[in-house]
Motif scaffolding. Sequence first.
Motif, PDB file in Angstrom:
ATOM      1  N   ALA A 327      -1.669  -7.366  -6.149  1.00 22.32           N
ATOM      2  CA  ALA A 327      -2.248  -7.773  -4.865  1.00 22.32           C
ATOM      3  C   ALA A 327      -2.622  -9.252  -4.910  1.00 22.32           C
ATOM      4  O   ALA A 327      -2.997  -9.783  -5.964  1.00 22.32           O
ATOM      5  N   LEU A 328      -2.496  -9.923  -3.760  1.00 18.99           N
ATOM      6  CA  LEU A 328      -2.885 -11.326  -3.687  1.00 18.99           C
ATOM      7  C   LEU A 328      -4.409 -11.442  -3.577  1.00 18.99           C
ATOM      8  O   LEU A 328      -5.031 -10.733  -2.775  1.00 18.99           O
ATOM      9  N   PRO A 329      -5.027 -12.319  -4.345  1.00 18.23           N
ATOM     10  CA  PRO A 329      -6.471 -12.543  -4.221  1.00 18.23           C
ATOM     11  C   PRO A 329      -6.821 -13.044  -2.820  1.00 18.23           C
ATOM     12  O   PRO A 329      -5.986 -13.630  -2.122  1.00 18.23           O
ATOM     13  N   GLU A 330      -8.052 -12.844  -2.432  1.00 17.99           N
ATOM     14  CA  GLU A 330      -8.504 -13.206  -1.086  1.00 17.99           C
ATOM     15  C   GLU A 330      -8.306 -14.688  -0.800  1.00 17.99           C
ATOM     16  O   GLU A 330      -7.847 -15.061   0.293  1.00 17.99           O
ATOM     17  N   ASP A 331      -8.633 -15.564  -1.758  1.00 15.08           N
ATOM     18  CA  ASP A 331      -8.515 -17.003  -1.503  1.00 15.08           C
ATOM     19  C   ASP A 331      -7.049 -17.416  -1.309  1.00 15.08           C
ATOM     20  O   ASP A 331      -6.732 -18.286  -0.489  1.00 15.08           O
ATOM     21  N   VAL A 332      -6.137 -16.754  -2.021  1.00 10.94           N
ATOM     22  CA  VAL A 332      -4.709 -17.054  -1.863  1.00 10.94           C
ATOM     23  C   VAL A 332      -4.232 -16.579  -0.496  1.00 10.94           C
ATOM     24  O   VAL A 332      -3.465 -17.278   0.197  1.00 10.94           O
ATOM     25  N   ARG A 333      -4.699 -15.412  -0.064  1.00  9.75           N
ATOM     26  CA  ARG A 333      -4.300 -14.891   1.239  1.00  9.75           C
ATOM     27  C   ARG A 333      -4.753 -15.823   2.356  1.00  9.75           C
ATOM     28  O   ARG A 333      -3.999 -16.098   3.298  1.00  9.75           O
ATOM     29  N   GLU A 334      -5.982 -16.303   2.272  1.00 14.65           N
ATOM     30  CA  GLU A 334      -6.509 -17.177   3.333  1.00 14.65           C
ATOM     31  C   GLU A 334      -5.784 -18.512   3.375  1.00 14.65           C
ATOM     32  O   GLU A 334      -5.514 -19.060   4.447  1.00 14.65           O
ATOM     33  N   ALA A 335      -5.456 -19.044   2.183  1.00  9.89           N
ATOM     34  CA  ALA A 335      -4.722 -20.310   2.149  1.00  9.89           C
ATOM     35  C   ALA A 335      -3.315 -20.131   2.732  1.00  9.89           C
ATOM     36  O   ALA A 335      -2.826 -20.982   3.489  1.00  9.89           O
ATOM     37  N   LEU A 336      -2.670 -19.011   2.398  1.00 14.61           N
ATOM     38  CA  LEU A 336      -1.343 -18.754   2.923  1.00 14.61           C
ATOM     39  C   LEU A 336      -1.378 -18.565   4.435  1.00 14.61           C
ATOM     40  O   LEU A 336      -0.511 -19.072   5.165  1.00 14.61           O
ATOM     41  N   ARG A 337      -2.380 -17.850   4.928  1.00 16.83           N
ATOM     42  CA  ARG A 337      -2.475 -17.597   6.371  1.00 16.83           C
ATOM     43  C   ARG A 337      -2.481 -18.907   7.165  1.00 16.83           C
ATOM     44  O   ARG A 337      -1.876 -19.004   8.239  1.00 16.83           O
ATOM     45  N   LYS A 338      -3.133 -19.919   6.642  1.00 19.01           N
ATOM     46  CA  LYS A 338      -3.202 -21.207   7.330  1.00 19.01           C
ATOM     47  C   LYS A 338      -1.837 -21.901   7.388  1.00 19.01           C
ATOM     48  O   LYS A 338      -1.600 -22.752   8.258  1.00 19.01           O
ATOM     49  N   ASP A 339      -0.947 -21.547   6.429  1.00 16.37           N
ATOM     50  CA  ASP A 339       0.370 -22.192   6.386  1.00 16.37           C
ATOM     51  C   ASP A 339       1.403 -21.493   7.266  1.00 16.37           C
ATOM     52  O   ASP A 339       2.504 -22.016   7.452  1.00 16.37           O
ATOM     53  N   LEU A 340       1.058 -20.330   7.791  1.00 18.94           N
ATOM     54  CA  LEU A 340       2.014 -19.578   8.598  1.00 18.94           C
ATOM     55  C   LEU A 340       2.038 -20.078  10.042  1.00 18.94           C
ATOM     56  O   LEU A 340       1.085 -20.703  10.516  1.00 18.94           O
ATOM     57  N   SER A 341       3.112 -19.793  10.742  1.00 17.67           N
ATOM     58  CA  SER A 341       3.238 -20.205  12.141  1.00 17.67           C
ATOM     59  C   SER A 341       2.219 -19.458  12.992  1.00 17.67           C
ATOM     60  O   SER A 341       1.809 -18.334  12.665  1.00 17.67           O
ATOM     61  N   PRO A 342       1.754 -20.051  14.094  1.00 14.27           N
ATOM     62  CA  PRO A 342       0.697 -19.439  14.911  1.00 14.27           C
ATOM     63  C   PRO A 342       1.020 -18.028  15.392  1.00 14.27           C
ATOM     64  O   PRO A 342       0.135 -17.172  15.453  1.00 14.27           O
ATOM     65  N   SER A 343       2.274 -17.739  15.686  1.00 13.47           N
ATOM     66  CA  SER A 343       2.620 -16.416  16.202  1.00 13.47           C
ATOM     67  C   SER A 343       2.539 -15.324  15.134  1.00 13.47           C
ATOM     68  O   SER A 343       2.476 -14.134  15.455  1.00 13.47           O
ATOM     69  N   VAL A 344       2.519 -15.721  13.875  1.00 13.55           N
ATOM     70  CA  VAL A 344       2.507 -14.760  12.765  1.00 13.55           C
ATOM     71  C   VAL A 344       1.142 -14.701  12.089  1.00 13.55           C
ATOM     72  O   VAL A 344       0.738 -13.673  11.536  1.00 13.55           O
ATOM     73  N   ARG A 345       0.394 -15.783  12.170  1.00  7.72           N
ATOM     74  CA  ARG A 345      -0.827 -15.977  11.377  1.00  7.72           C
ATOM     75  C   ARG A 345      -1.807 -14.817  11.503  1.00  7.72           C
ATOM     76  O   ARG A 345      -2.372 -14.361  10.503  1.00  7.72           O
ATOM     77  N   GLU A 346      -1.990 -14.288  12.679  1.00  8.44           N
ATOM     78  CA  GLU A 346      -3.023 -13.266  12.895  1.00  8.44           C
ATOM     79  C   GLU A 346      -2.505 -11.840  12.725  1.00  8.44           C
ATOM     80  O   GLU A 346      -3.301 -10.892  12.680  1.00  8.44           O
ATOM     81  N   ILE A 347      -1.193 -11.666  12.634  1.00 11.09           N
ATOM     82  CA  ILE A 347      -0.669 -10.298  12.579  1.00 11.09           C
ATOM     83  C   ILE A 347       0.018  -9.962  11.251  1.00 11.09           C
ATOM     84  O   ILE A 347       0.314  -8.800  10.976  1.00 11.09           O
ATOM     85  N   ALA A 348       0.259 -10.972  10.409  1.00  9.85           N
ATOM     86  CA  ALA A 348       0.936 -10.722   9.133  1.00  9.85           C
ATOM     87  C   ALA A 348       0.017  -9.975   8.177  1.00  9.85           C
ATOM     88  O   ALA A 348      -1.200 -10.158   8.166  1.00  9.85           O
ATOM     89  N   SER A 349       0.596  -9.117   7.350  1.00  9.42           N
ATOM     90  CA  SER A 349      -0.122  -8.442   6.268  1.00  9.42           C
ATOM     91  C   SER A 349       0.178  -9.188   4.975  1.00  9.42           C
ATOM     92  O   SER A 349       1.338  -9.313   4.574  1.00  9.42           O
ATOM     93  N   LEU A 350      -0.882  -9.690   4.320  1.00  8.72           N
ATOM     94  CA  LEU A 350      -0.682 -10.637   3.219  1.00  8.72           C
ATOM     95  C   LEU A 350      -1.178 -10.111   1.874  1.00  8.72           C
ATOM     96  O   LEU A 350      -1.563 -10.881   1.003  1.00  8.72           O
ATOM     97  N   VAL A 351      -1.158  -8.814   1.683  1.00  6.07           N
ATOM     98  CA  VAL A 351      -1.671  -8.268   0.421  1.00  6.07           C
ATOM     99  C   VAL A 351      -0.617  -8.347  -0.678  1.00  6.07           C
ATOM    100  O   VAL A 351      -0.845  -8.897  -1.743  1.00  6.07           O
ATOM    101  N   ASN A 352       0.536  -7.827  -0.504  1.00  2.00           N
ATOM    102  CA  ASN A 352       1.706  -7.731  -1.384  1.00  2.00           C
ATOM    103  C   ASN A 352       2.093  -6.264  -1.461  1.00  2.00           C
ATOM    104  O   ASN A 352       1.382  -5.476  -2.099  1.00  2.00           O
ATOM    105  N   PRO A 353       3.154  -5.907  -0.745  1.00  2.00           N
ATOM    106  CA  PRO A 353       4.130  -6.815  -0.140  1.00  2.00           C
ATOM    107  C   PRO A 353       3.575  -7.572   1.061  1.00  2.00           C
ATOM    108  O   PRO A 353       2.691  -7.073   1.756  1.00  2.00           O
ATOM    109  N   ILE A 354       4.126  -8.758   1.275  1.00  2.00           N
ATOM    110  CA  ILE A 354       3.732  -9.589   2.403  1.00  2.00           C
ATOM    111  C   ILE A 354       4.683  -9.300   3.568  1.00  2.00           C
ATOM    112  O   ILE A 354       5.887  -9.524   3.463  1.00  2.00           O
ATOM    113  N   ASP A 355       4.121  -8.781   4.652  1.00  2.00           N
ATOM    114  CA  ASP A 355       4.904  -8.418   5.829  1.00  2.00           C
ATOM    115  C   ASP A 355       4.678  -9.468   6.906  1.00  2.00           C
ATOM    116  O   ASP A 355       3.607  -9.529   7.521  1.00  2.00           O
ATOM    117  N   LEU A 356       5.675 -10.309   7.128  1.00  2.00           N
ATOM    118  CA  LEU A 356       5.573 -11.370   8.128  1.00  2.00           C
ATOM    119  C   LEU A 356       5.823 -10.853   9.533  1.00  2.00           C
ATOM    120  O   LEU A 356       5.684 -11.614  10.496  1.00  2.00           O
TER     121      LEU A 356
END
Length: 454
Positions: A327-356
């Motif tokens: 599983a991705l640590p919380e700080d890694v998930r939050e940093a990744l979320r900021k790098d995603l496109s706006p349409s995906v940022r709030e709906i992607a699942s970022l635990v692992n597997p990462i579902d865009l």
Amino acid sequence: MDLKPLFEPRTMAVFGVSSSNYRHPANEIFTKNLLRYPVKVYGVNPRGGTVNGQAIHRSISEIPEPIDLAVIAVRADFVPDVLSECIRAKTRSATVISGGFAEAGRRDLQQRIVAIAQEASFPFVGPNCLGIYVPSHVDTFFLPGERMVKPTVGNVSFVSQSGGILVDHLIKFAGEGVGLAKAISIGNKALLGELDLLDYLAQDPATRVIAFYIEGFGPNEGRAFVLNAGKCGKPVIVLKSGKSAGGSRAVSSHTASLAGDYASFSAALSQYGIVEAANELEMISFCESLSVYAKPIQGRVGIVTVSGGHGAMAVDACTAHGIAVPALPEDVREALRKDLSPSVREIASLVNPIDLTGSGIDDDFVATAETLFAMEQIDCVLALLLPYVPGITADLGAKLSSVATRCGKPLIAYVPHVEKYAMLIEGFELNGAPVSPSIEGAVLMVEALRRNRP
């Protein structure tokens, strides 16, 4: 014995060529090498005649230059005399295509040709085999060239007791984009066997991965093979038949091999870090993966996809093979979320597997891959791509594989293999990332890297 003339012949003599039977195995071999390969080929038959406008020599002694490779496709009873004739003419090697030896109960005849060759230190492959195929150089297979499906030139060499199994794998190599260095059908392996070819291929600069289809070994051969494979310095993959009582009987009647104690052999392969393939799917996946990545991994995978179902199936397959999906640590998930496109940022699942999700675009995949490759807890990334998702372009394969190259960790992809998605698949493969048409196959590619620990 010097095995180089078997694989790099400049001249070849084909025994058994007929001036009347154009579908004779010897004629197939003669014609395809005459018309399609750089090796200089001569036909030999005591009756003489012509074939394809070329004179058939009545004896190898009539050929005006030394022969590197003799291809013997005559009746079994004639093989000892032909072999002796080749040795007298200072021929350097041979493949004995002819059947009718130990597999037909004639062990005495097989031992006779072995004794002749051993006395002269004369290397030959066979009998009861297809012989040798080296792309763009030589082909002793008696199969019609127009019916063959051949892989591209690559770095995998395949040694097989069964000619049929070998040809089937070449077809699958071609379909999966696995490149071939050498294909060797050894049949009864009366003189040269797996151990001899392992030692040669371990030093062959064109070979990076050595694959074997093995039916059985003679006394003490199996142990020596495992020891040498474990220290040869290249990935070795083994597909073994004769695992069951019925399979053992089939092996004995096919190439007169002793199947041996499969459980002990399998355990030894694992102990020495040799990769065992359970079936054809595993063999193809393992060859493709190890032809690209030779460095072992612990087996901690980061998965990125646009489909939660595909991610779940991949995790199940990884778990079944003992591959970790941290599983991705919380700080890694939050940093990744900021790098995603706006349409995906709030709906992607970022635990692992990462579902865009189906809204994912190329940039989201690239950002995710960079994050996963940077994690110490991840040593391989598995990208599950659905090319019909609107935001994915045909350039994504090239983009992701360039990230993998820069980060120095393996990337493996799943993409459905249909012509419509060829450009996306080529983007991966041209940049050195293997692609599987199935999730299970992609996970098996990861498993090959985890098991390869010589």
